[in-house]
Design a protein around this motif. Sequence first.
Motif, PDB file in Angstrom:
ATOM      1  N   UNK B 100      35.140 -24.187  46.386  1.00  0.00           N
ATOM      2  CA  UNK B 100      36.463 -23.578  46.497  1.00  0.00           C
ATOM      3  C   UNK B 100      36.352 -22.155  47.046  1.00  0.00           C
ATOM      4  N   UNK B 101      35.237 -21.483  46.737  1.00  0.00           N
ATOM      5  CA  UNK B 101      35.053 -20.091  47.174  1.00  0.00           C
ATOM      6  C   UNK B 101      34.771 -19.988  48.669  1.00  0.00           C
ATOM      7  N   UNK B 102      34.328 -21.102  49.277  1.00  0.00           N
ATOM      8  CA  UNK B 102      33.856 -21.056  50.669  1.00  0.00           C
ATOM      9  C   UNK B 102      34.812 -20.363  51.648  1.00  0.00           C
ATOM     10  N   UNK B 117      40.472 -15.421  42.538  1.00  0.00           N
ATOM     11  CA  UNK B 117      41.291 -16.366  43.305  1.00  0.00           C
ATOM     12  C   UNK B 117      40.801 -17.795  43.169  1.00  0.00           C
ATOM     13  N   UNK B 118      39.479 -17.982  43.063  1.00  0.00           N
ATOM     14  CA  UNK B 118      38.967 -19.338  42.878  1.00  0.00           C
ATOM     15  C   UNK B 118      39.487 -19.914  41.571  1.00  0.00           C
ATOM     16  N   UNK B 119      39.458 -19.104  40.499  1.00  0.00           N
ATOM     17  CA  UNK B 119      39.927 -19.610  39.201  1.00  0.00           C
ATOM     18  C   UNK B 119      41.416 -19.887  39.234  1.00  0.00           C
ATOM     19  N   UNK B 120      42.171 -19.048  39.938  1.00  0.00           N
ATOM     20  CA  UNK B 120      43.607 -19.293  40.055  1.00  0.00           C
ATOM     21  C   UNK B 120      43.865 -20.621  40.759  1.00  0.00           C
ATOM     22  N   UNK B 121      43.101 -20.881  41.839  1.00  0.00           N
ATOM     23  CA  UNK B 121      43.298 -22.128  42.593  1.00  0.00           C
ATOM     24  C   UNK B 121      42.895 -23.331  41.757  1.00  0.00           C
ATOM     25  N   UNK B 122      41.763 -23.189  41.016  1.00  0.00           N
ATOM     26  CA  UNK B 122      41.314 -24.307  40.174  1.00  0.00           C
ATOM     27  C   UNK B 122      42.302 -24.557  39.036  1.00  0.00           C
ATOM     28  N   UNK B 123      42.894 -23.483  38.552  1.00  0.00           N
ATOM     29  CA  UNK B 123      43.888 -23.609  37.486  1.00  0.00           C
ATOM     30  C   UNK B 123      45.081 -24.408  37.977  1.00  0.00           C
ATOM     31  N   UNK B 148      41.913 -29.732  47.539  1.00  0.00           N
ATOM     32  CA  UNK B 148      43.206 -29.045  47.650  1.00  0.00           C
ATOM     33  C   UNK B 148      43.079 -27.591  47.204  1.00  0.00           C
ATOM     34  N   UNK B 149      42.330 -27.355  46.117  1.00  0.00           N
ATOM     35  CA  UNK B 149      42.116 -25.980  45.663  1.00  0.00           C
ATOM     36  C   UNK B 149      41.467 -25.161  46.786  1.00  0.00           C
ATOM     37  N   UNK B 150      40.482 -25.773  47.479  1.00  0.00           N
ATOM     38  CA  UNK B 150      39.827 -25.074  48.581  1.00  0.00           C
ATOM     39  C   UNK B 150      40.823 -24.771  49.702  1.00  0.00           C
ATOM     40  N   UNK B 151      41.744 -25.721  49.933  1.00  0.00           N
ATOM     41  CA  UNK B 151      42.696 -25.544  51.038  1.00  0.00           C
ATOM     42  C   UNK B 151      43.697 -24.430  50.765  1.00  0.00           C
TER      43      UNK B 151
END
Lengths: 303, 224
Positions: B100-102, B117-123, B148-151
């Motif tokens: 997701x961080x990529x 931001x990664x944790x927010x997206x994963x959340x 989707x989190x990565x996107x």
Amino acid sequence: MKSWFKRHLQVFFYTLGQFSRNRLNVAMTLLALGIGFSIPLIMYSTVDSLSNIGGQWQERPQITLYLKKSINPPQIEALKVTLASNPQLGDIQYISADDGLKEFSASHQFDEAIALLDENPLPPVFIVFPLLTGNMSDMDALSNNLGQIEHVASAQYDFEWLQKLNALTSFMKRLVIVLACIIAIGLLLLITNTIRLEISNRKDEIDIIDQLGGTPAFIARPFLYMGFLEGLLGGATAILISAIVLKLLNGPLLRLAELYGFAFSLPLARIDISLAVLSVGGLLGWISARFTVLNHMRELAPK
Amino acid sequence: MIRFSHISKRYPGGNDALKSISFHLERGSMNFLTGHSGAGKSSLLKLITHSILATRGEIIVNDQNVSRLKKRAIPRYRRNLGCVFQDHKLLYDRSVFDNVALPLIIAGNAHREVGKRVRAALDKVSLLDKEKAMPITLSGGQQQRVGIARAVVNSPAILLADEPTGNLDLKMSDDIMNLFYDFNQHDVTVLVATHDLRYLKDKSTHVLELDQGKIIKGGTSHED
């Protein structure tokens, strides 16, 4: 600037991590690179040391006049005057039989053997330094003339073999350069191949990063580091291998040199040569990685 | 937000994937793209991401003329698009967090920012507890949510999805589709390619239907 540095550091450690994950493959590559690099390195160290001897001596060719043992001090003085008046000669150096023996025992540690002798076996000697340089036949003629002088038993000059050595070492130097170039091309191809393999292993990753908006520089960076580090560590391996080989050669070489009257051994690793090997290695690795990656990047361009 | 004008795409070998189509997707709209396999859905999405070049016509995305993008400008352009793929396209040699961080790493974000931001997206995709897991240990639906989190992790203005529910059962498909609706509520322009008829009945969405390279619904096909 700080984040740029940080990003490079990240990739550097990431690449080291990749290396430790593929230990066996990397070790084999480094060994192959090391062996390839070490051949010209060992040859260069040997030839360079040999040519140093030749260089030292060639500048002052000398003729040694062995005097008859029956010679007495006034005759020695007279002979010295004769030699000094010879326009073809420069410096003249007299070594008495006693001095010769002292020098001999000091440099060869034959004290005990010499102590057994009843009398000094060495003749007194004149060492003369001719003013002529280079021409072998002039040297021959001069040495013959000096040998004819009264009270001189024989005249010997040690110029010829040095000239041969010199010719040999300059030939060898050329050989080393040619060989180094051929091997460098081979190593270039070897690194190119490992990078190509790595690229095809990580094709998905490259495609994804390209899709996510990674710049070509970002995509290429890990591969450039990989090539650079492979070249650098390959160079380090080569230095290690050549040090081991030279260490093995030094024993017999020392005995051989002693027969010629030299105290001679090869330095295991010289700083300047080692630095040159490391930088050439790193540069070769970087160049081949760059070449390979750029080649692959062309496939990513939208069609 | 996305405007195609008279776009044709012919692949080398003479296969016409798209035949002079025009359409417009509005800023903040929810859009579905449908049609049989080979109708040109994937080609259309690849044109938007600038992975392929149009043979003719003009594409404007977010006020940028995509066909005239300079080579150097492509990476920055793509960072503004979030892409979800049917086969997830995750990197299986690194953790969910690193996947997701990529996009953030690529864009050169500061370290502290990345974690947040990664944790927010994963959340948002309910996978906060899986950040250390390897993708291969997750189910298909979970992997798709990682995708989707990565996107969405760098808050793109546009979200593209190519058959995101293609391999999932009904329940999981609904979860995924609800996520897209949710992002759309936050002003993201969403375009989802699907042939799942259940979602196409929604009156509030714009449906583009392709058939053999022509638009038969939601846009215009030209006869030129």
